[in-house]
Enzyme design. Structure first.
Site, PDB file in Angstrom:
ATOM      1  N   CYS A  52       0.836  -1.206   0.000  1.00 50.87           N
ATOM      2  CA  CYS A  52       0.000   0.000   0.000  1.00 50.87           C
ATOM      3  C   CYS A  52       0.874   1.262   0.000  1.00 50.87           C
ATOM      4  CB  CYS A  52      -0.912  -0.011   1.225  1.00 50.87           C
ATOM      5  SG  CYS A  52      -1.989   1.429   1.294  1.00 50.87           S
ATOM      6  N   CYS A  56       0.760   4.926   6.854  1.00 52.54           N
ATOM      7  CA  CYS A  56       0.178   4.776   8.199  1.00 52.54           C
ATOM      8  C   CYS A  56       1.187   4.048   9.107  1.00 52.54           C
ATOM      9  CB  CYS A  56      -1.117   3.991   8.118  1.00 52.54           C
ATOM     10  SG  CYS A  56      -2.195   4.555   6.766  1.00 52.54           S
ATOM     11  N   CYS A  59       0.770   0.358  10.313  1.00 54.49           N
ATOM     12  CA  CYS A  59       0.269  -0.686   9.416  1.00 54.49           C
ATOM     13  C   CYS A  59       1.359  -1.538   8.764  1.00 54.49           C
ATOM     14  CB  CYS A  59      -0.601  -0.062   8.330  1.00 54.49           C
ATOM     15  SG  CYS A  59      -1.392  -1.339   7.313  1.00 54.49           S
ATOM     16  N   CYS A  96     -16.264  -9.102   6.277  1.00 55.26           N
ATOM     17  CA  CYS A  96     -15.603  -7.836   5.946  1.00 55.26           C
ATOM     18  C   CYS A  96     -14.386  -8.105   5.070  1.00 55.26           C
ATOM     19  CB  CYS A  96     -15.108  -7.147   7.211  1.00 55.26           C
ATOM     20  SG  CYS A  96     -16.359  -7.004   8.467  1.00 55.26           S
ATOM     21  N   CYS A 127     -19.313  -6.144   4.193  1.00 55.80           N
ATOM     22  CA  CYS A 127     -18.605  -4.912   4.527  1.00 55.80           C
ATOM     23  C   CYS A 127     -17.317  -4.914   3.724  1.00 55.80           C
ATOM     24  CB  CYS A 127     -18.287  -4.888   6.022  1.00 55.80           C
ATOM     25  SG  CYS A 127     -17.356  -3.418   6.526  1.00 55.80           S
ATOM     26  N   CYS A 187     -19.092   1.955   9.116  1.00 60.70           N
ATOM     27  CA  CYS A 187     -18.298   1.326  10.167  1.00 60.70           C
ATOM     28  C   CYS A 187     -17.061   2.207  10.317  1.00 60.70           C
ATOM     29  CB  CYS A 187     -17.908  -0.087   9.741  1.00 60.70           C
ATOM     30  SG  CYS A 187     -16.736  -0.877  10.847  1.00 60.70           S
ATOM     31  N   ARG A 259     -17.285  -2.411  18.489  1.00 65.94           N
ATOM     32  CA  ARG A 259     -16.567  -3.666  18.246  1.00 65.94           C
ATOM     33  C   ARG A 259     -15.210  -3.694  18.932  1.00 65.94           C
ATOM     34  NH1 ARG A 259     -16.326  -4.244  12.666  1.00 65.94           N
ATOM     35  NH2 ARG A 259     -18.501  -4.860  12.826  1.00 65.94           N
TER      36      ARG A 259
END
Ligand code: SAM
Ligand code: DTB
Ligand code: SF4
Length: 326
Positions: A52, A56, A59, A96, A127, A187, A259
């Site tokens: 990616c 971040c 991550c 998800c 999701c 979400c 969650r």
């Protein structure tokens, strides 16, 4: 009462109340809006892993850090269907699908829309979390029947630039607005334990609760520290502070499913039990999150059994009738 006008010092005070008072209030509100002994079960699948372009700092899938994740392109529909059937057999009601994209191309959105249609036929809520979406892309996913879009704010606005430099908070808010405009459920949550102060945690909850509509699902993740990411080695957050933040989320967003998301492998059964008492009523089940481990099915059934918790049953097909009854 559903409020959208929280201020920072009020939320800092809320999180810092005497623990028993805070948990009692959270549990009282929880019982007004939810079944206290039912927990929703969702399962995650990484449909496109690693590589990616975003940076971040938490991550493992960012191309900027060397974490050894097993990079792969978009999974074929058969692999996704197999995972969805297993998730359903394991008691999940929501599936998800996560992709390590900054933003998908229109072609990628079409491919994911096909996956959504296929997973729906298994009888699961769907999701996806694919990064930033334009208005049209959000509409295309909604038209394919996508129920939820996950897009986290992750931290307080004033801390965002310390964690991610390749996009802004307002980019995030724009995608959330596009998802809402397209008629999908939202979400949206964040990560605790990234070195933030209580004020930082309050700032995240404040943003979530002051959105024009509360997200239907609010994932609260404990940072999973992955070697090679810049946040590896961050001082660990006291689990009682995590539980306090869950309680505050429940009080501030009474109707949402809160969650208990990443980080459960590092939490005792007792800590998770307190999260449920504080108002968490959803988990990710399955032995893998996106790229990191999650408690296995036996451990989770034992946890539910020992607490007398039931996995929530599917509302597919009955949700409209339910809406009419309300
Ligand atoms: N690329 C898309 C995006 O960032 O919106 C979707 C996938 S991304 C992996 C989804 C979410 O996973 C992030 O917003 C973050 O909240 C969570 N996440 C990623 N790495 C994490 C970690 N190490 N610990 C806890 N949560 C994490
Ligand atoms: C969310 O808030 N947490 C999930 C889901 N939404 C996509 C992701 C957790 C990822 C944890 C790190 C990993 O497994 O790569
Ligand atoms: Fe990419 Fe999402 Fe990971 Fe950020 S959190 S690096 S956007 S996969």
């Amino acid at each position: 009462m559903i409020r959208h006008d929280w201020d920072s010092s009020e939320v800092v005070d809320l999180i810092g109340r005497p623990f028993n008072d805070l948990l009692f209030e959270a549990q009282t509100i929880h019982r007004q809006y939810h079944d206290p002994n039912a927990v929703q079960v969702a399962t995650l699948l990484s449909i496109k892993t690693g590589g990616c372009p975003e940076d971040c700092k938490y991550c493992p899938q960012s191309v900027h850090y060397d974490t050894g994740v097993d990079v792969h392109g978009l999974l074929p529909v058969d692999d996704v269907l197999e995972a969805a059937r297993n998730a359903k057999a394991g008691g999940a009601t929501r599936f998800c699908m996560g992709a390590a994209w900054r933003k998908p191309t229109n072609r990628q959105v079409k491919q994911v829309a096909e996956l959504v249609t296929a997973v729906q036929e298994v009888g699961l809520e769907t999701c996806t979390t694919l990064g930033m979406l334009t208005n049209q892309q959000a509409q295309e996913l909604a038209d394919a029947g996508l129920d939820y879009y996950n897009h986290n704010l992750d931290t307080a606005p004033e801390l965002y630039g310390d964690i991610i430099t390749t996009r802004t908070y307002s980019d995030r808010l724009e995608t959330l607005a596009n998802v809402r405009d397209a008629g999908m459920k939202v979400c949206c949550g964040g990560i605790l334990g990234m070195g933030e102060s209580r004020k930082g945690r309050a700032g995240l909850l404040l943003e979530l609760a002051n959105l024009p509509e509360h997200p239907e699902s609010v994932p609260i993740n404990m940072l999973v520290q992955v070697e090679g990411t810049p946040l590896h080695g961050t001082e660990e957050l006291d689990v009682l502070e995590f539980i306090r933040t869950v309680a505050a989320a429940r009080i501030m967003m009474p109707e949402a499913y809160v969650r208990l998301s990443a980080g459960r492998t590092e939490m005792s059964a007792e800590a998770q039990a307190l999260c449920f008492f504080a108002g968490a009523n959803s988990i990710f089940a399955g032995d893998q999150l996106l790229t990191t481990p999650n408690p296995d099915a036996d451990e989770d059934s034992e946890l539910f059994r020992s607490l007398g918790i039931r996995a929530e049953v599917s509302t597919i097909g009955s949700s409209e009738a339910h809406a009419v009854l309300r």
